[in-house]
Design a protein around this motif. Structure first.
Motif, short mmCIF file in Angstrom:
data_model
loop_
_atom_site.label_atom_id
_atom_site.label_comp_id
_atom_site.label_asym_id
_atom_site.label_seq_id
_atom_site.Cartn_x
_atom_site.Cartn_y
_atom_site.Cartn_z
N ASP A 1 -21.31 -31.22 6.72
CA ASP A 1 -20.39 -30.12 7.02
C ASP A 1 -20.26 -29.89 8.53
O ASP A 1 -19.43 -29.08 8.96
CB ASP A 1 -20.86 -28.82 6.36
N THR A 2 -21.07 -30.57 9.30
CA THR A 2 -21.01 -30.44 10.75
C THR A 2 -19.64 -30.85 11.27
O THR A 2 -19.16 -31.95 10.99
CB THR A 2 -22.10 -31.30 11.41
N ALA A 3 -19.01 -29.96 12.01
CA ALA A 3 -17.66 -30.21 12.52
C ALA A 3 -17.22 -29.02 13.37
O ALA A 3 -17.89 -27.97 13.37
CB ALA A 3 -16.67 -30.41 11.37
N VAL A 4 -16.11 -29.20 14.05
CA VAL A 4 -15.42 -28.06 14.65
C VAL A 4 -14.46 -27.52 13.59
O VAL A 4 -13.67 -28.28 13.02
CB VAL A 4 -14.66 -28.46 15.92
N TYR A 5 -14.56 -26.24 13.33
CA TYR A 5 -13.73 -25.59 12.31
C TYR A 5 -12.60 -24.82 13.00
O TYR A 5 -12.84 -24.03 13.92
CB TYR A 5 -14.57 -24.65 11.46
N GLN B 1 -12.88 -30.79 11.86
CA GLN B 1 -12.84 -32.14 12.41
C GLN B 1 -14.22 -32.51 12.91
O GLN B 1 -14.77 -31.88 13.82
CB GLN B 1 -11.83 -32.24 13.55
N ALA B 2 -14.77 -33.55 12.30
CA ALA B 2 -16.06 -34.08 12.71
C ALA B 2 -15.84 -35.18 13.74
O ALA B 2 -14.75 -35.78 13.78
CB ALA B 2 -16.80 -34.63 11.50
N PRO B 3 -16.83 -35.46 14.56
CA PRO B 3 -16.67 -36.51 15.58
C PRO B 3 -16.27 -37.85 14.96
O PRO B 3 -16.87 -38.30 13.98
CB PRO B 3 -18.07 -36.60 16.21
N GLY B 4 -15.23 -38.43 15.51
CA GLY B 4 -14.77 -39.73 15.03
C GLY B 4 -13.99 -39.71 13.74
O GLY B 4 -13.64 -40.77 13.21
#
Length: 120
Positions: free
Chosen positions: A90-94, A39-42
């Protein structure tokens, strides 16, 4: 009590690699699908990759095909996500996810999430 413990997130430059791991404990996970969502911001949570208990069937979202590889070690109830050629998007919380192969036959479990940040 089931626990999913994730590790391996961090900061990496574009083009680099990271390997995420998720160790599951607390029950037997045969006939469970293990996988990763992010989940990426927004943005909404997105399914990234999954692997069946046998390892014969895998799924990848289109944007990571050819760059990410999912694997699992059933002896250790661990799932890995090897991420190569990382991109800023690809930046996100995994999040590690473990669910029954057949929907409705058991619980779905979640890890606490690990941050992956890819700088340009």
């Amino acid at each position: 009590q089931v626990q999913l413990v994730e590790s391996g997130g961090g900061l990496v430059q574009a083009g680099g690699s990271l390997r995420l791991s998720c160790a599951a404990s607390g029950r037997t996970f045969s006939s469970y699908v293990m996988g990763w969502l992010r989940q990426a911001p927004g943005k909404e949570r997105e399914l990234v990759a999954t692997i069946t208990w046998s390892g014969r069937r895998t799924y990848y979202t289109d944007s990571v095909k050819g760059r990410f590889t999912i694997s699992r070690d059933n002896a250790k109830d661990t799932v890995h996500l090897q991420m190569n050629s990382l991109k800023p998007e690809d930046t996100a919380v995994y999040y590690c996810n473990v669910r029954p192969l057949v929907a409705g036959t058991g619980y779905t479990y979640w890890g606490q999430g690990t941050q992956v940040t890819v700088s340009s």
